[in-house]
Write an enzyme that holds these catalytic residues in place. Structure first.
Site, PDB file in Angstrom:
ATOM      1  CB  VAL A  16     -17.424   8.191   0.515  1.00  0.00           C
ATOM      2  CG1 VAL A  16     -16.925   6.761   0.627  1.00  0.00           C
ATOM      3  CG2 VAL A  16     -18.132   8.397  -0.820  1.00  0.00           C
ATOM      4  CE  LYS A 107     -15.858   9.140  -9.824  1.00  0.00           C
ATOM      5  NZ  LYS A 107     -16.355   9.074  -8.495  1.00  0.00           N
ATOM      6  CB  VAL A 134     -15.664   1.025 -11.094  1.00  0.00           C
ATOM      7  CG1 VAL A 134     -16.606   0.816 -12.280  1.00  0.00           C
ATOM      8  CG2 VAL A 134     -14.304   1.486 -11.567  1.00  0.00           C
ATOM      9  CB  ILE A 138     -22.135  -2.550  -8.497  1.00  0.00           C
ATOM     10  CG1 ILE A 138     -23.450  -1.772  -8.538  1.00  0.00           C
ATOM     11  CG2 ILE A 138     -22.227  -3.835  -9.309  1.00  0.00           C
ATOM     12  CD1 ILE A 138     -23.857  -1.331  -9.945  1.00  0.00           C
ATOM     13  N   GLY A 189     -30.043  16.372  -5.196  1.00  0.00           N
ATOM     14  CA  GLY A 189     -28.709  16.047  -4.662  1.00  0.00           C
ATOM     15  C   GLY A 189     -27.968  14.979  -5.458  1.00  0.00           C
ATOM     16  CD  GLU A 192     -20.034  16.640  -7.571  1.00  0.00           C
ATOM     17  OE1 GLU A 192     -19.235  17.580  -7.653  1.00  0.00           O
ATOM     18  OE2 GLU A 192     -19.711  15.464  -7.408  1.00  0.00           O
ATOM     19  CG  ASP A 203     -18.277   9.851 -12.695  1.00  0.00           C
ATOM     20  OD1 ASP A 203     -17.516   9.879 -11.722  1.00  0.00           O
ATOM     21  OD2 ASP A 203     -19.215   9.039 -12.812  1.00  0.00           O
ATOM     22  CE  LYS A 207     -18.035   6.321 -11.401  1.00  0.00           C
ATOM     23  NZ  LYS A 207     -19.406   6.834 -11.316  1.00  0.00           N
ATOM     24  N   GLY A 304     -23.585   7.071  -3.413  1.00  0.00           N
ATOM     25  CA  GLY A 304     -24.310   7.268  -2.155  1.00  0.00           C
ATOM     26  C   GLY A 304     -23.457   6.814  -0.983  1.00  0.00           C
TER      27      GLY A 304
END
Ligand code: NAP
Ligand code: HSE
Length: 428
Positions: A16, A107, A134, A138, A189, A192, A203, A207, A304
């Site tokens: 990121v 998060k 989150v 988006i 990818g 993980e 995860d 969120k 991504g």
């Protein structure tokens, strides 16, 4: 109005962080006309200076010393994209206390400790934005906090984990089994090396805690969310779901009911005509029901480097404008209620069960009788497949109390004519 150049520090230059760097480079010429001021990325905190040097045009921006950033009075904004609990939490609090605005995608931290971070931002009168935490690229947190503020939100249903959505899509479209689809997700990818957080729904639960807190104005923590993953889903159940006109998706569902908030992440059968049923591959979507707006859906890339950076740099630009107009800190924590969280047994759901039973007269009637005696009504029942002396029964229930369903399941498991309870999945 503040007209001087605004200076920024980035903490972390992984997936990121590198995306944020690239988007800032591509926006360089746009910043002055868009924001009315220049924005400079002054420092980037990394652990390994040598490794990071290849990722930037000018390695002199790199530092491995947090003190260089926290003591720099010219830095107005800190972007935290290191991830994890510590030292991220300490650095964020120190930055806010030092009068810097903070943007994060973390998060894990917000779902557990969001309140103390937002309290610190409020006391400091600084911005604390976390749109990327989150559903990646988006826009959903700002719409919930601002554009949809005029609504009582009754329900949020999301596909908020790209890895599991990719796996379930491969299982549906290519008849893959879970283990093979997971391996493919790892090779590409998406997943993980340790896929537990994605595959077991953790995860998505983090969120969902963040979304529910904002939508219902009442603090929901990660520990409040019931989370169940997709590792027990088989291609056989996906095929049965298909025959019943459904898809299986990992849904994060938050409901604001009269008796309290329900927050659950689990695989669910969902009617193929529902807009969420056609959200495939690694895409995410969040479906929001409000009393004024009705039904809305937000769709896009949930992860991504560039999609996530899009959300972070959007937060950054907002903060830059707020600094210029001297109004940082005006978007605060929106949890002004304290609503109860519903206990597991008090929730209601429809269920799909698949059973291996003795292939003889009276078995179906016995199953129906156990369910009926526990107030679990049947909506659909099919007997499909025979292997040796066994038959396979699939039952879909009406909406029932979770406690009643669990009681009947315990009895079914002890009956000698029932050889195996092969699958239990909820139905949306
Ligand atoms: P990542 O690729 O592992 O990058 C994290 C980077 O931070 C690594 O380069 C790491 O350095 C560095 N770092 C860790 N601790 C540090 C420290 N103490 N000092 C300096 N640098 C440190 O992770 P990521 O995927 O970019 O995720 C970052 C954050 O964004 C996480 O909170 C994640 O949940 C969130 N997020 C990610 C995505 C996504 O698509 N990846 C989407 C939404 C949100 P090393 O290289 O030395 O380990
Ligand atoms: N691991 C997450 C996913 C992306 O698969 O959606 C980061 O939030």
């Amino acid at each position: 109005m503040k007209d001087q150049k605004i200076q920024v520090a980035l903490l972390g230059l992984g997936t990121v962080g590198a995306g944020v760097y690239k988007v800032l480079e591509s926006q360089k010429k746009e910043m002055l006309p868009k924001l009315g001021t220049e924005v400079e990325l002054k420092k980037i905190l990394v652990r390994n200076l040598q490794k990071a040097a290849a990722k930037v045009n000018d390695p002199s921006v790199l530092t491995d010393d947090w003190q260089e950033i926290i003591t720099d009075g010219e830095i107005d904004i800190v972007i935290e994209v290191m991830g994890g609990m510590e030292p991220a939490r300490t650095y964020i609090l120190e930055a806010l206390n030092a009068g810097k605005n903070v943007i994060t995608a973390n998060k894990d931290l917000i779902a557990v400790d969001g309140k103390s971070l937002m309290d610190a931002a409020k006391s400091a009168g600084k911005d604390f934005f976390f749109e990327a935490s989150v559903a990646g690229g988006i826009p959903i947190i700002r719409p919930l906090k601002q554009s949809l503020e005029a609504n009582h939100i009754s329900e949020i249903v999301g596909i908020v984990n790209g890895t599991t959505n990719f796996i379930l899509t491969k299982m549906t479209e290519e008849n893959m089994e879970f283990a093979d689809a997971l391996k493919l997700a790892q090779d590409l990818g998406y997943a993980e090396a340790d896929p537990t957080a994605d595959v077991e729904g953790l995860d998505a639960a983090r969120k969902l805690a963040i979304l529910a807190s904002i939508a219902f104005h009442s603090r929901v923590s990660f520990e409040d969310v019931y989370a169940e993953g997709i590792s027990r889903i088989t291609s056989r159940d996906i095929q049965y779901a298909d025959e019943m006109g459904c898809r299986i998706k990992l849904l994060a569902v938050a409901r604001n009911t009269e008796d309290g908030i329900e927050v659950n992440v689990h695989p669910m059968l969902i009617n193929r005509r529902h807009p969420l049923a056609s959200v495939n591959d690694s895409f995410n979507a969040v479906f929001v029901k409000g009393d004024a707006v009705g039904e809305t859906m937000f769709y896009g890339r949930g992860a991504g480097e560039l999609p996530t950076a899009s959300a972070i740099v959007g937060d950054l630009f907002d903060t830059v404008k707020n600094i210029r107009y001297q109004c940082t800190g005006h978007v605060n924590c929106t949890c002004y209620k304290t609503l109860p969280i519903k206990k597991a047994g008090d929730k209601v759901s429809r269920y799909y069960i698949r059973l291996q039973v003795e292939d003889r007269l009276g078995v179906l009637a016995a199953v129906a009788s156990v369910l009926g005696n526990n107030n679990v009504s049947i909506e659909q029942c099919i007997q499909k497949h025979k292997a040796g002396d066994l038959a396979e029964i699939v039952v879909i229930t009406e909406t029932v109390l979770e406690r009643n369903f669990n009681d009947s399941l315990q009895i079914l498991k002890t009956m000698s004519m029932i050889k195996e309870v092969s699958a239990v999945t909820r139905v949306y």
